[in-house]
Design a protein around this motif. Structure first.
Motif, short mmCIF file in Angstrom:
data_model
loop_
_atom_site.label_atom_id
_atom_site.label_comp_id
_atom_site.label_asym_id
_atom_site.label_seq_id
_atom_site.Cartn_x
_atom_site.Cartn_y
_atom_site.Cartn_z
N ALA A 150 0.70 3.87 -3.03
CA ALA A 150 0.37 5.25 -2.66
C ALA A 150 1.46 6.20 -3.13
CB ALA A 150 0.16 5.35 -1.15
N GLY A 151 2.71 5.77 -3.02
CA GLY A 151 3.82 6.59 -3.50
C GLY A 151 3.81 6.76 -5.01
N GLU A 152 3.43 5.70 -5.72
CA GLU A 152 3.34 5.80 -7.18
C GLU A 152 2.25 6.79 -7.59
OE1 GLU A 152 3.01 1.96 -9.08
OE2 GLU A 152 4.68 1.16 -7.89
N LEU A 153 1.20 6.88 -6.80
CA LEU A 153 0.11 7.80 -7.14
C LEU A 153 0.36 9.22 -6.64
CD1 LEU A 153 -2.97 5.51 -6.45
CD2 LEU A 153 -2.21 6.39 -8.66
N ALA A 154 0.81 9.36 -5.40
CA ALA A 154 0.91 10.69 -4.78
C ALA A 154 2.33 11.25 -4.79
CB ALA A 154 0.41 10.60 -3.34
N GLY A 155 3.29 10.45 -5.18
CA GLY A 155 4.68 10.88 -5.14
C GLY A 155 5.37 10.27 -3.93
N ARG A 183 5.20 11.77 -0.44
CA ARG A 183 3.90 11.70 0.25
C ARG A 183 3.39 10.26 0.38
NH1 ARG A 183 1.32 16.68 0.74
NH2 ARG A 183 0.42 15.58 2.49
N ALA A 184 4.26 9.29 0.13
CA ALA A 184 3.83 7.89 0.12
C ALA A 184 3.20 7.46 1.44
CB ALA A 184 5.01 6.98 -0.21
N VAL A 189 0.83 -1.20 0.00
CA VAL A 189 0.00 0.00 0.00
C VAL A 189 0.87 1.26 0.00
CG1 VAL A 189 -0.41 0.20 2.50
CG2 VAL A 189 -2.10 1.07 0.91
N VAL A 190 1.99 1.23 0.71
CA VAL A 190 2.89 2.39 0.71
C VAL A 190 3.49 2.59 -0.68
CG1 VAL A 190 5.04 3.34 1.66
CG2 VAL A 190 3.38 2.24 3.19
N ARG A 191 3.89 1.50 -1.32
CA ARG A 191 4.47 1.61 -2.67
C ARG A 191 3.46 2.17 -3.66
NH1 ARG A 191 3.88 -1.48 -7.00
NH2 ARG A 191 3.05 -3.28 -5.87
N ALA A 196 -7.97 11.19 -6.47
CA ALA A 196 -7.45 12.33 -5.73
C ALA A 196 -5.95 12.17 -5.47
CB ALA A 196 -8.20 12.50 -4.42
N LEU A 197 -5.54 10.98 -5.14
CA LEU A 197 -4.11 10.76 -4.91
C LEU A 197 -3.31 10.98 -6.18
CD1 LEU A 197 -4.16 7.58 -2.62
CD2 LEU A 197 -3.71 9.95 -1.94
N ALA A 198 -3.83 10.51 -7.29
CA ALA A 198 -3.13 10.68 -8.57
C ALA A 198 -3.06 12.15 -8.97
CB ALA A 198 -3.82 9.87 -9.66
N ARG A 199 -4.09 12.91 -8.68
CA ARG A 199 -4.07 14.34 -9.01
C ARG A 199 -3.13 15.13 -8.13
NH1 ARG A 199 -9.42 13.17 -9.57
NH2 ARG A 199 -9.98 13.96 -7.51
N GLY A 200 -2.78 14.55 -6.97
CA GLY A 200 -1.91 15.26 -6.03
C GLY A 200 -0.45 15.28 -6.42
N THR A 201 -0.08 14.58 -7.49
CA THR A 201 1.33 14.53 -7.88
C THR A 201 1.70 15.69 -8.77
OG1 THR A 201 0.82 13.09 -9.77
CG2 THR A 201 1.52 12.04 -7.72
#
Length: 187
Positions: A130-135, A138-139, A126-128, A182-187
């Motif tokens: 999340a990091g791919e989506l949010a950077g 911010r993982a 989940v951390v990986r 939302a996570l993807a848009r945050g990058t």
């Protein structure tokens, strides 16, 4: 000559996991586990020092099992949004199958010692994602957000707290889509 062990630690943990689901945390006792594995309670103390350790071992096994299932759910999925959605669905499925164990690991106010390495391993996917989506910077923040939403949604679902009608499955999918977007848009 000492008497041979008539049960293994793995059998004790499996019995504990089964009892946890059927009898709740209060029913997870040394005596109940001993009865389940077919030994006298004092024999368990050769493998497990006390009830607190038994609960910790059951929680550890739950964390490992959940981590393995989450890893398998995303295996081979190259799109991080689709993978995170698959991960969320698998976590929800796990919680429905093992609601008491899920609560043992995620519910507030449950005092159980969990090995930090086991937690890190179970959380790695989940951390990986999340990091791919949010950077990467911010993982952990993103993983905590996903975990909090998922735990809240599943907790409400399991307790029957969605009382306004409508389709809960549709709401879950809406939540996944909204959150991953939302996570993807945050990058």
């Amino acid at each position: 000559m000492p008497t041979p062990h008539r049960t293994s630690l793995a059998e004790i943990i499996d019995a504990g996991r089964s009892l946890l689901e059927s009898a709740g945390l209060s029913g997870l006792t040394m005596q109940a586990v001993a009865d389940r594995v077919g030994v006298r309670a004092p024999s368990l103390y050769k493998r497990v020092s006390n009830r607190r350790e038994l609960i910790a071992l059951v929680a550890e096994a739950t964390v490992r099992d959940l981590g393995d299932r989450l890893d398998a759910a995303v295996d081979g999925e190259p799109d991080p949004r689709a993978a995170l959605a698959a991960l969320a669905r698998e976590a929800r499925s796990f919680a429905r199958e093992r609601p008491v164990a899920f609560g043992l690991v995620f519910a507030p106010g449950v005092d159980v010692d969990l090995d930090p390495e086991s937690l890190a391993r179970a959380s790695a996917t989940v951390v990986r994602l999340a990091g791919e989506l949010a950077g990467e910077e911010r993982a952990l923040d993103a993983a905590r957000t996903v975990t909090a939403w998922l735990n809240g949604f599943v907790g409400m679902e399991l307790s029957g707290a969605f009382r306004l009608g409508g389709e809960v499955d549709r709401a879950f999918e809406f939540g996944i889509d909204t959150l991953t977007g939302a996570l993807a848009r945050g990058t």
